[in-house]
Motif scaffolding. Structure first.
Motif, PDB file in Angstrom:
ATOM      1  N   LEU A 126      19.671  35.489   4.133  1.00  0.00           N
ATOM      2  CA  LEU A 126      18.857  36.648   4.498  1.00  0.00           C
ATOM      3  C   LEU A 126      17.495  36.191   5.006  1.00  0.00           C
ATOM      4  O   LEU A 126      17.017  36.650   6.039  1.00  0.00           O
ATOM      5  CB  LEU A 126      18.642  37.563   3.296  1.00  0.00           C
ATOM      6  CG  LEU A 126      19.803  38.446   2.857  1.00  0.00           C
ATOM      7  CD1 LEU A 126      19.324  39.447   1.825  1.00  0.00           C
ATOM      8  CD2 LEU A 126      20.364  39.170   4.047  1.00  0.00           C
ATOM      9  N   MET A 129      17.838  34.704   8.464  1.00  0.00           N
ATOM     10  CA  MET A 129      18.051  35.718   9.498  1.00  0.00           C
ATOM     11  C   MET A 129      16.724  36.394   9.849  1.00  0.00           C
ATOM     12  O   MET A 129      16.411  36.603  11.015  1.00  0.00           O
ATOM     13  CB  MET A 129      19.020  36.776   8.994  1.00  0.00           C
ATOM     14  CG  MET A 129      20.467  36.361   9.022  1.00  0.00           C
ATOM     15  SD  MET A 129      21.468  37.675   8.359  1.00  0.00           S
ATOM     16  CE  MET A 129      22.480  38.050   9.763  1.00  0.00           C
ATOM     17  N   LEU A 130      15.963  36.723   8.797  1.00  0.00           N
ATOM     18  CA  LEU A 130      14.673  37.368   9.006  1.00  0.00           C
ATOM     19  C   LEU A 130      13.786  36.527   9.908  1.00  0.00           C
ATOM     20  O   LEU A 130      13.288  36.986  10.935  1.00  0.00           O
ATOM     21  CB  LEU A 130      13.962  37.523   7.658  1.00  0.00           C
ATOM     22  CG  LEU A 130      14.174  38.809   6.908  1.00  0.00           C
ATOM     23  CD1 LEU A 130      13.458  38.746   5.578  1.00  0.00           C
ATOM     24  CD2 LEU A 130      13.647  39.940   7.744  1.00  0.00           C
ATOM     25  N   LEU A 133      15.564  35.396  13.660  1.00  0.00           N
ATOM     26  CA  LEU A 133      15.714  36.431  14.681  1.00  0.00           C
ATOM     27  C   LEU A 133      14.408  37.156  14.948  1.00  0.00           C
ATOM     28  O   LEU A 133      14.194  37.690  16.025  1.00  0.00           O
ATOM     29  CB  LEU A 133      16.794  37.431  14.260  1.00  0.00           C
ATOM     30  CG  LEU A 133      18.207  36.997  14.624  1.00  0.00           C
ATOM     31  CD1 LEU A 133      19.204  38.046  14.215  1.00  0.00           C
ATOM     32  CD2 LEU A 133      18.315  36.719  16.107  1.00  0.00           C
ATOM     33  N   ALA A 134      13.529  37.186  13.966  1.00  0.00           N
ATOM     34  CA  ALA A 134      12.265  37.870  14.166  1.00  0.00           C
ATOM     35  C   ALA A 134      11.272  37.019  14.950  1.00  0.00           C
ATOM     36  O   ALA A 134      10.257  37.501  15.383  1.00  0.00           O
ATOM     37  CB  ALA A 134      11.664  38.255  12.817  1.00  0.00           C
TER      38      ALA A 134
ATOM     39  N   VAL B  53       8.330  40.724   2.950  1.00  0.00           N
ATOM     40  CA  VAL B  53       9.268  40.990   4.048  1.00  0.00           C
ATOM     41  C   VAL B  53       8.619  41.907   5.079  1.00  0.00           C
ATOM     42  O   VAL B  53       8.683  41.664   6.292  1.00  0.00           O
ATOM     43  CB  VAL B  53      10.573  41.614   3.500  1.00  0.00           C
ATOM     44  CG1 VAL B  53      11.405  42.178   4.634  1.00  0.00           C
ATOM     45  CG2 VAL B  53      11.355  40.584   2.722  1.00  0.00           C
ATOM     46  N   VAL B  57       7.909  40.774   9.032  1.00  0.00           N
ATOM     47  CA  VAL B  57       8.431  41.464  10.206  1.00  0.00           C
ATOM     48  C   VAL B  57       7.289  41.970  11.079  1.00  0.00           C
ATOM     49  O   VAL B  57       7.360  41.960  12.301  1.00  0.00           O
ATOM     50  CB  VAL B  57       9.361  42.617   9.777  1.00  0.00           C
ATOM     51  CG1 VAL B  57       9.821  43.405  10.982  1.00  0.00           C
ATOM     52  CG2 VAL B  57      10.548  42.078   9.014  1.00  0.00           C
ATOM     53  N   LEU B 298      22.923  44.090   8.926  1.00  0.00           N
ATOM     54  CA  LEU B 298      21.732  43.246   8.938  1.00  0.00           C
ATOM     55  C   LEU B 298      21.528  42.593  10.292  1.00  0.00           C
ATOM     56  O   LEU B 298      20.410  42.592  10.820  1.00  0.00           O
ATOM     57  CB  LEU B 298      21.874  42.179   7.858  1.00  0.00           C
ATOM     58  CG  LEU B 298      20.582  41.531   7.462  1.00  0.00           C
ATOM     59  CD1 LEU B 298      19.707  42.517   6.759  1.00  0.00           C
ATOM     60  CD2 LEU B 298      20.866  40.344   6.567  1.00  0.00           C
ATOM     61  N   ALA B 299      22.611  42.084  10.890  1.00  0.00           N
ATOM     62  CA  ALA B 299      22.481  41.415  12.194  1.00  0.00           C
ATOM     63  C   ALA B 299      21.905  42.394  13.209  1.00  0.00           C
ATOM     64  O   ALA B 299      20.990  42.054  13.968  1.00  0.00           O
ATOM     65  CB  ALA B 299      23.832  40.888  12.640  1.00  0.00           C
ATOM     66  N   VAL B 302      18.102  43.209  12.362  1.00  0.00           N
ATOM     67  CA  VAL B 302      17.108  42.174  12.635  1.00  0.00           C
ATOM     68  C   VAL B 302      16.829  42.105  14.130  1.00  0.00           C
ATOM     69  O   VAL B 302      15.686  41.948  14.542  1.00  0.00           O
ATOM     70  CB  VAL B 302      17.563  40.817  12.072  1.00  0.00           C
ATOM     71  CG1 VAL B 302      16.555  39.751  12.408  1.00  0.00           C
ATOM     72  CG2 VAL B 302      17.724  40.898  10.575  1.00  0.00           C
ATOM     73  N   ARG B 305      14.450  44.755  15.111  1.00  0.00           N
ATOM     74  CA  ARG B 305      13.153  44.700  14.415  1.00  0.00           C
ATOM     75  C   ARG B 305      12.969  45.920  13.535  1.00  0.00           C
ATOM     76  O   ARG B 305      11.908  46.518  13.479  1.00  0.00           O
ATOM     77  CB  ARG B 305      12.014  44.622  15.420  1.00  0.00           C
ATOM     78  CG  ARG B 305      12.189  43.596  16.493  1.00  0.00           C
ATOM     79  CD  ARG B 305      12.099  42.221  15.924  1.00  0.00           C
ATOM     80  NE  ARG B 305      11.004  42.121  14.967  1.00  0.00           N
ATOM     81  CZ  ARG B 305       9.761  41.997  15.333  1.00  0.00           C
ATOM     82  NH1 ARG B 305       9.452  41.898  16.583  1.00  0.00           N
ATOM     83  NH2 ARG B 305       8.817  41.937  14.440  1.00  0.00           N
ATOM     84  N   ILE B 310      15.918  46.386   7.181  1.00  0.00           N
ATOM     85  CA  ILE B 310      15.862  45.032   6.609  1.00  0.00           C
ATOM     86  C   ILE B 310      15.350  45.102   5.170  1.00  0.00           C
ATOM     87  O   ILE B 310      15.934  44.515   4.251  1.00  0.00           O
ATOM     88  CB  ILE B 310      14.943  44.125   7.444  1.00  0.00           C
ATOM     89  CG1 ILE B 310      15.470  44.033   8.872  1.00  0.00           C
ATOM     90  CG2 ILE B 310      14.847  42.751   6.830  1.00  0.00           C
ATOM     91  CD1 ILE B 310      14.503  43.412   9.836  1.00  0.00           C
ATOM     92  N   VAL B 313      18.022  46.395   2.899  1.00  0.00           N
ATOM     93  CA  VAL B 313      19.035  45.396   2.540  1.00  0.00           C
ATOM     94  C   VAL B 313      18.464  44.425   1.513  1.00  0.00           C
ATOM     95  O   VAL B 313      19.109  44.106   0.498  1.00  0.00           O
ATOM     96  CB  VAL B 313      19.525  44.636   3.796  1.00  0.00           C
ATOM     97  CG1 VAL B 313      20.417  43.477   3.397  1.00  0.00           C
ATOM     98  CG2 VAL B 313      20.267  45.574   4.720  1.00  0.00           C
TER      99      VAL B 313
END
Lengths: 280, 340
Positions: A126, A129-130, A133-134, B53, B57, B298-299, B302, B305, B310, B313
C-alpha cells in the motif's frame, strides 16, 4: 559477537560454512549485473513471432512482441538487483546511525519506537502504491524512496535493541562522563560493537528490498514497459503463458532463485547475532 | 517490507504490566482502564498514519480534479469541480472534516462523486475473506509444522522444515502465484485461473479462492513456522518444561501442555505482524487472479489521486491490523499475567 569470540576453535569451519551459503547469492548477483554482456540478441527489437516457442531464433522463445526472452532476461536483473542493493545499503547505514542515537537519547528512542508502531499499520505494498503512483515520472526512484521509507523504521528498531546493552556498558558511560559529544558516543563507541548485527541486518534488508522492488515492478509502478525487468516481464507475458511458458517461467525462476539465495546468505550471516540482536 | 523479514519478534513490553494482587473490583477497574489506554493508543496511531497519508497525497503534484478530468474539459470546468470537491480548502481543514465524520462510518466522497463507503462495501469483505482464509491457513500450517519439528530437535523433520521454510519465506507472492498457476490451471485445468464475480460481488465459486489463498499462505507459513519453532525451543529450556519432561510425561504432552502455552505470546506477535503482509500481498495477488477486492479499487484510486478513497482503504486495512495487534497484546498480557 561474544559467542564467536568465545569459541575460536570452531571459527574457521563456521566461516567456511557462511562463505558456502553466501556464494550462490553472490554468484547470481554477479551474473545478473554482468548479464547484458552475454545477451545474444538486442533487448528491444522483435526477432521472432510474438510468444514464439523456443527455437533457433530465440533460445527461450519470444515475448509478447516477439523479442528474445533470453536477452531480456540477461538485461532485466541488473536494475532490480542494483536498486535493491542501493536500498539495502542505505537503509542499513541510516538505521545503524539512527539506532545508536536512539539508545543514547531517550527523545530519539521514543520517536523511533512510535514511528515503527505506526509504520506497521501500513502494508508495504500500500505504501509503495501511494508513493510510486502519486509521484508520476518518479519511476524506479519513487519505488526506491518508498522502499527506504518503509524499511528504516524496522531496521532502526533492530539496531536499537542490539545497541541497548552496549550503551549501558561501562566504557560508554565512562566516555559520556568524560564529556564526549553524542555523535562521538554513537559512531565511535557504540557502532563499532555492532558489526555482526549490522551485517545480518544488511542481509535481511537486501531480501526485503528484492521483495518490495520486484513487487513494484510486477504492479507496473517502477520501470516503464520498454524496459526489461524480471517482474515486469511476468506481468506482461502472463496472457501468453500457454503459448510460450518460458516467457513467464524464466523470470519467475530468476526472481525466486534470487530471493531464496539472498535469504540463505542472510540466514548464514545471522546466527552469531541472532540471539542478541534480532530476538528471533 | 513490513513484517516477516525485518526482525519482528522484538518484544514490546508496554502493554504487559498487569497489576499484581489487588482486590478484585479494583483489579477489574484497573484492567478496564488499561484496556482503554491500549485501545486509545492504537486509535491514535491510526489517526497519525491517516494524517500522514493525507499529507503525502497532498504534497505530490496534480490533484483529483485534474486527474479525473475528461478529454476536452476546459480549465474553468476543472476549477468548478475542484470547488465542488472542496479541493480549494486547506488540506488540514479537509482532514479534520474527514476524521470527524469517520466515527459515524462516513468515509467521505470520492473524486468521481461516489460515497467511499459504497465503493468499498463490496471489495473489502472479499479481501477480508481472502486474507482471513490465508491467515487461518497460515496459522494452522505454521503451528503444525513448528510443533512437528520441535518434537525431535535436530531430526530429519526439523531439518526439512527449517530448509523449506527458509526457501519459501523469501518468495514474493506473485512468484508463488505463477508457480501454482501454470501447473494447477493452465496445464491441467484443475482450478480456474481467473476469478469470476457472482451478481452479489463475491467470487462465484470457492475453487477460485484456492490458488490466491495458497499463494499468500506459502511465504507466511514458512516465516511463522520458524517463529513457532524458535518459541518452542526457547520454552524447552524453561524450568517447568524440564520438570515435566523429567516427570516422564510423553514428549507430545510436554510440548502441547507445557511448552506451547508459554510460547503463545511470541507466536501471536509473529502472526499479528503477518497480517500486514497478508493484506498487502492480497492486493498484488488480486491483480494476477482478477479477484474483486481492494487491489482493483486502490489501483484506480491512486491514479485518480483520490485522497478519500486511498485514506479509506488505508483506514480499513489499518483498522484490521490494529485489531489483530490488539489481540496479540491481549494474549501476551494474559500469558504473562498467568505466570508473573
Amino acid at each position: 559477537m561474544s559467542s564467536a569470540a568465545l569459541t575460536p576453535a570452531r571459527a574457521p569451519r563456521a566461516r567456511a560454512r557462511v562463505l558456502l551459503a553466501v556464494a550462490p547469492g553472490a554468484l547470481l548477483t554477479l551474473l545478473a549485473l554482468t548479464g547484458p554482456l552475454f545477451a545474444p540478441r538486442p533487448m528491444d527489437e522483435p526477432v521472432t513471432a510474438p510468444y514464439a516457442p523456443p527455437g533457433t531464433a530465440a533460445l527461450l522463445g519470444g515475448d509478447q512482441l516477439g523479442r528474445d526472452v533470453l536477452s531480456r532476461m540477461l538485461h532485466g536483473g541488473s536494475a532490480l538487483i542494483g536498486s535493491a542493493l542501493a536500498v539495502a545499503v542505505t537503509v542499513t547505514a541510516v538505521a545503524a546511525v539512527l539506532g545508536c542515537f536512539a539508545v543514547l537519547s531517550p527523545t530519539v528512542g521514543r520517536l523511533v519506537e512510535r514511528g515503527a508502531d505506526i509504520a506497521i499499520l501500513l502494508p508495504p505494498v500500500l505504501g509503495m502504491m501511494l508513493l510510486a503512483l502519486a509521484w508520476p515520472g518518479g519511476g524506479r526512484f519513487a519505488v526506491m524512496a518508498a522502499a527506504l521509507a518503509l524499511g528504516v523504521p524496522y531496521a532502526v528498531r533492530v539496531v536499537a535493541s542490539a545497541a541497548a546493552p552496549v550503551a549501558a556498558s561501562g566504557f560508554v558511560e565512562a566516555a559520556a562522563a568524560g564529556g564526549e559529544r553524542l555523535w562521538h558516543l554513537a559512531l565511535r563507541e557504540v557502532l563499532p560493537n555492532l558489526r555482526a548485527t549490522v551485517l545480518a541486518l544488511f542481509g535481511l534488508r537486501f531480501v526485503a528490498a528484492v521483495y518490495v522492488i520486484s513487487m513494484a515492478g510486477f504492479l507496473q509502478l517502477g520501470p516503464r514497459p520498454p524496459a526489461a525487468d524480471w517482474a515486469l516481464m511476468i506481468r506482461e507475458n502472463a496472457p501468453g503463458a500457454l503459448l510460450n511458458p518460458w516467457a513467464v517461467v524464466a523470470p519467475s525462476l530468476a526472481i525466486g532463485l534470487l530471493a531464496v539465495s539472498v535469504n540463505l546468505a542472510a540466514d548464514a550471516l545471522t546466527p552469531a547475532a541472532r540471539r542478541a540482536a534480532a530476538g528471533t | 517490507m513490513a513484517g516477516p523479514l525485518s526482525g519482528t519478534a522484538t518484544e514490546r513490553t508496554e502493554a504487559a504490566t498487569p497489576p499484581v494482587a489487588a482486590p478484585a473490583p479494583r483489579r477489574a477497574a484497573a484492567a478496564a482502564l488499561g484496556a482503554g489506554v491500549v485501545l486509545a493508543k492504537r486509535a491514535l496511531m491510526l489517526a497519525v498514519l491517516l494524517a500522514a497519508v493525507f499529507a503525502a497525497v497532498e504534497l505530490l503534484p496534480g490533484d483529483a480534479a485534474s486527474a479525473t478530468s475528461d478529454r476536452g474539459e476546459s480549465a474553468a470546468d476543472a476549477a468548478a469541480r475542484r470547488r465542488l470537491l472542496g479541493l480549494d480548502r486547506p488540506v488540514w481543514e479537509r482532514f479534520l472534516d474527514w476524521m470527524t465524520a469517520l466515527p459515524t462510518g462516513d468515509l467521505g466522497t470520492s473524486a468521481r462523486g461516489e460515497h467511499v463507503t459504497d465503493l468499498l462495501s463490496a471489495p473489502f469483505p472479499n479481501t477480508l475473506l481472502l486474507g482471513g482464509t490465508a491467515f487461518a491457513a497460515t496459522l494452522a500450517t505454521a503451528l503444525a509444522l513448528g510443533c512437528w519439528a520441535a518434537l525431535r530437535p535436530g531430526g530429519p523433520v526439523d531439518r526439512i522444515v527449517n530448509v523449506t521454510s527458509g526457501i519459501t519465506l523469501a518468495l514474493p507472492e506473485f512468484v508463488v502465484s505463477v508457480g501454482l498457476l501454470l501447473p494447477l490451471s493452465l496445464w491441467t485445468g484443475w482450478l480456474p485461473a481467473v476469478t469470476l464475480t457472482a451478481p452479489d460481488g463475491a467470487p462465484a465459486s470457492w475453487t477460485m479462492l484456492v490458488m490466491p489463498v495458497l499463494a499468500l499462505t506459502v511465504p507466511q507459513a514458512g516465516w511463522n513456522a520458524r517463529i513457532v519453532r524458535g518459541a518452542l525451543a526457547d520454552q524447552a529450556g524453561a524450568p517447568h518444561v524440564s520438570a515435566a519432561r523429567l516427570d516422564g510425561l510423553s514428549p507430545r504432552r510436554v510440548l502441547l501442555r507445557h511448552a506451547l502455552p508459554g510460547a503463545w505470546p511470541a507466536i501471536a506477535t509473529g502472526a499479528a505482524t503477518s497480517t500486514g503482509m497478508l493484506l498487502g500481498g492480497a492486493v498484488v495477488v488480486e491483480t494476477l487472479f482478477n479477484y474483486p477486492g481492494l487491489g482493483t479499487v486502490l489501483a484506480g484510486a491512486v491514479s485518480d489521486r483520490d485522497t478519500p478513497v486511498i485514506a479509506g482503504v488505508v483506514a480499513c486495512t489499518g483498522a484490521v491490523i490494529s485489531l489483530v495487534l490488539l489481540c496479540a497484546d491481549v494474549i501476551r498480557a494474559r500469558t504473562l499475567g498467568a505466570r508473573p
